[in-house]
Design an enzyme around this catalytic site. Structure first.
Site, PDB file in Angstrom:
ATOM      1  N   GLY A  80      36.005   9.215  32.574  1.00 26.32           N
ATOM      2  CA  GLY A  80      35.361  10.519  32.778  1.00 26.32           C
ATOM      3  C   GLY A  80      34.192  10.744  31.855  1.00 26.32           C
ATOM      4  O   GLY A  80      33.091  10.219  32.059  1.00 26.32           O
TER       5      GLY A  80
ATOM      6  N   CYS B  61      41.665  23.030  37.859  1.00 23.81           N
ATOM      7  CA  CYS B  61      40.391  23.373  37.233  1.00 23.81           C
ATOM      8  C   CYS B  61      40.564  24.636  36.394  1.00 23.81           C
ATOM      9  O   CYS B  61      40.967  25.681  36.913  1.00 23.81           O
ATOM     10  CB  CYS B  61      39.299  23.606  38.261  1.00 23.81           C
TER      11      CYS B  61
ATOM     12  N   ASN C 294      37.479  14.923  45.648  1.00 29.05           N
ATOM     13  CA  ASN C 294      38.238  15.928  44.923  1.00 29.05           C
ATOM     14  C   ASN C 294      38.113  17.239  45.695  1.00 29.05           C
ATOM     15  O   ASN C 294      37.012  17.719  45.944  1.00 29.05           O
ATOM     16  CB  ASN C 294      37.666  16.045  43.503  1.00 29.05           C
TER      17      ASN C 294
ATOM     18  N   LYS D 187      45.941  16.310  41.382  1.00 34.22           N
ATOM     19  CA  LYS D 187      45.517  16.220  39.976  1.00 34.22           C
ATOM     20  C   LYS D 187      46.125  17.367  39.176  1.00 34.22           C
ATOM     21  O   LYS D 187      45.897  18.541  39.483  1.00 34.22           O
ATOM     22  CB  LYS D 187      43.989  16.265  39.891  1.00 34.22           C
TER      23      LYS D 187
ATOM     24  N   GLY E  34      41.874  10.853  30.611  1.00 32.30           N
ATOM     25  CA  GLY E  34      41.831  11.760  29.467  1.00 32.30           C
ATOM     26  C   GLY E  34      41.322  11.004  28.252  1.00 32.30           C
ATOM     27  O   GLY E  34      42.098  10.370  27.537  1.00 32.30           O
TER      28      GLY E  34
ATOM     29  N   LEU F  87      33.023  24.308  39.202  1.00 26.91           N
ATOM     30  CA  LEU F  87      33.054  23.732  40.554  1.00 26.91           C
ATOM     31  C   LEU F  87      31.769  23.942  41.359  1.00 26.91           C
ATOM     32  O   LEU F  87      31.812  24.137  42.568  1.00 26.91           O
ATOM     33  CB  LEU F  87      34.250  24.287  41.355  1.00 26.91           C
TER      34      LEU F  87
ATOM     35  N   THR G  12      41.215  18.809  32.272  1.00 28.95           N
ATOM     36  CA  THR G  12      40.848  19.205  30.904  1.00 28.95           C
ATOM     37  C   THR G  12      41.840  20.196  30.306  1.00 28.95           C
ATOM     38  O   THR G  12      42.523  20.929  31.011  1.00 28.95           O
ATOM     39  CB  THR G  12      39.454  19.846  30.898  1.00 28.95           C
TER      40      THR G  12
ATOM     41  N   ILE H 171      45.232  13.561  33.199  1.00 27.79           N
ATOM     42  CA  ILE H 171      45.224  15.009  33.142  1.00 27.79           C
ATOM     43  C   ILE H 171      43.814  15.557  33.390  1.00 27.79           C
ATOM     44  O   ILE H 171      42.828  14.872  33.120  1.00 27.79           O
ATOM     45  CB  ILE H 171      45.718  15.518  31.749  1.00 27.79           C
TER      46      ILE H 171
END
Lengths: 304, 259
Positions: free
Chosen positions: A265, A130, A99, A165, A243, A73, A193, A191
């Site tokens: 992504g 995260c 986000n 999320k 994803g 982050l 990670t 999703i």
């Protein structure tokens, strides 16, 4: 011409293709490559209360059909976002969604409250998933009661579209989806990670400085599809799926599983024009299958 | 300076095998080459190599605006670069370029370029660029052994070339920092540009610092995107964690926390 527009919790998107937070910077990094106005929306890099330097190098490991990251982050905090970044991105001709991340409920609330004041940000994506921060982050996304609490507290101060999320690192994704809907989420994105790790056998050491990291890319697509489908059956709020989406066919699969929109992504790293190509590919698919409205495909998976 | 970035299929017009581990690709652009500065790099897409998911970054080795070509110097390290080594004239290679910042022009003519191994890649382009600005640098190149010593003619056209090999089969024996030019009380250069393995750059930086000589290094970190969005290739600097692909790859050693 097929109609690609979608309406998600009252927010119009010109098409279902958006870009995932952490893979698209603040959008302007892609201006040489694509017309940002071609996208349904942009989910910009996570914003936290204060500056975060992120984790130490190495933060990335390439894997079979994907990659692990442990960025942690890294960002300059909400005040920097409001004063330095927002002014330069606020007039992009697409939905700009921020986000929002944090280590405590108070931090999520603080950031959400500030972003609520920004006229050209119509939605936030609460990042309770995260895997790369020591405190908070994924903890909020793996324990249903905590997920409800943080969503409900943010809901009190955030009056536009609230997206949450979810993390795939749970036993029952449906339970987490229900928990955030109970807390007041308008939309679920999934999703984030998958927690993973990479080892350098020659050196007998972990590749990442944080030992574990988040797996993304085509390797996780089957898991993501399954979770989108399960959540689509469990709750009645719109879903934004992501994803491992690399092309239009992948995107269509997510829409059939129940996603109203999708995020591109990791594909952005390999082809910075991937998102626009996916939007074009969805249109071709619809022409080929004589689908008038993209919404006709949402959750249209035939299972019997 | 922000230069426009392109994503393009370039046609391979020449493959030169320098030795067992290194080769160069000459690539013809379908459009007029953009302005490219020494130190910048390209992200190459490795197609049909299932174990290579991400692009691979390579320094731009030289640019020929008249032929509309650029060259990459590539070291064969793993499946991705092995795959690229099989490219032939007529094949295409997709690049995102030009990426990153560049070496700065020196305020002196007493310039030394130091490169080791694959780190020599951006130095030929830099030497040619310096020549255009009437600077003829001394170029110190380190190799493992004589078999790897290559392209000396090209470097010699740009300045005086000095060589070290680990085994002493050509030039002076040892690492670049063991070269006799560094064994004097005070080195004669006012600006050093360096690219090579981390340990080599740190050793050169130490010499530069001891001599109060300005020094720029080109860092190489593992990258995913190459254009500033994934935040994977960071390096600690005086401004916190910065991206090697955007704020770098060239950093003045003053900005790095190297001891």
């Amino acid at each position: 011409m097929p109609d690609l527009s979608v309406n998600i919790a009252g927010l119009p998107f010109k098409n279902p293709v958006t870009t995932a937070s952490g893979t698209f910077g603040y959008g302007d990094e892609f201006r040489d490559f694509i017309d940002l106005g071609r996208l349904g929306g942009i989910f910009v890099k996570a914003v936290t209360g204060k500056n975060r330097d992120g984790n130490a190098y190495p933060r990335m490991a390439e894997t079979s059909s994907g990659m692990l990251n442990s960025v942690g982050l890294q960002n300059k905090g909400i005040e920097h976002f409001c004063h330095e970044i927002y002014p330069r991105i606020k007039n992009f001709n697409t939905n700009i969604i921020v986000n929002v991340s944090g280590s405590t409920v108070e931090e999520y609330v603080e950031v959400a409250e500030r972003i609520n004041e920004l006229d050209n940000i119509p939605a936030i994506e609460l990042n309770i998933s995260c895997p790369n921060v020591k405190l908070g982050g994924m903890a909020f996304g793996t324990i249903p009661s905590m997920a409800t609490e943080v969503t409900a507290e943010v809901r009190k101060v955030y009056h536009k579209v609230l997206m949450v999320k979810l993390s795939p690192n749970v036993t029952s994704i449906s339970d987490l989806a229900k928990a955030v809907v109970d807390g007041g989420a308008d939309v679920i994105t999934l999703i984030n990670t998958l927690l993973g790790m990479a080892i350098d056998a020659e050196r007998r050491r972990p590749v990442l400085s944080t030992i574990t990291g988040g797996l993304s890319g085509p390797a996780i697509k089957p898991v993501a599809l399954r979770m989108v489908w399960q959540v689509h059956k469990a709750v009645h709020v719109p879903i934004i799926g992501l994803g491992g989406i690399m092309n239009a066919t992948d995107a269509i699969e997510f829409i059939l599983a129940g996603a109203s929109a999708i995020q591109v992504g990791t594909a952005n790293f390999i082809d910075p024009a991937a998102s626009v190509k996916i939007a074009d590919g969805i249109e071709s698919y619809m022409e080929r299958h004589k689908i008038k409205h993209i919404t006709d495909l949402v959750g249209a998976l035939r299972t019997e | 300076m922000e230069l426009k970035k392109l994503v393009e299929d370039l046609r391979v017009t020449g493959v030169t095998r320098l030795n067992k581990r290194h080769f160069t690709l000459e690539l013809l652009s379908p459009v007029k080459l953009p302005l490219i500065l020494p130190g910048q790099f390209a992200q190459a897409l490795v197609e049909n190599s299932p174990s290579t998911f991400l692009r691979r970054p390579f320094s731009i080795h030289s640019v020929d605006y008249q032929k509309n070509t650029l060259r990459l110097l590539i070291q064969i390290k793993g499946p991705g670069t092995s795959h690229l080594a099989e490219l032939k004239a007529g094949d295409h290679l997709n690049l995102i370029y030009p990426l990153g910042n560049s070496f700065s022009l020196p305020f002196t003519k007493d310039v030394l370029l130091v490169g080791g191994g694959c780190g020599v890649a951006p130095l030929l382009f830099l030497a040619q660029f310096l020549n255009q600005n009437n600077i003829h640098p001394t170029i110190l190149l380190g190799f493992r052994t004589r078999e790897e010593v290559s392209e000396i003619d090209a470097y010699s056209r740009c300045g005086k070339v000095l060589i070290t090999t680990d085994d002493g089969t050509e030039g002076e024996k040892g690492l670049v920092v063991d070269h006799s030019i560094f064994q004097r009380e005070k080195i004669e250069f006012k600006k050093i540009y360096c690219c090579g393995p981390d340990a080599m750059m740190k050793a050169v930086a130490k010499i530069a610092r001891m001599n109060n000589t300005d020094c720029e290094v080109s860092l190489e970190n593992t990258m995913a995107c190459g254009f500033g969005v994934c935040l994977c290739c960071i390096t600690p600097t005086d401004k916190g964690n910065e991206r090697v692909c955007v704020e770098g790859p060239v950093f003045n050693i003053r900005r790095l926390p190297w001891k």
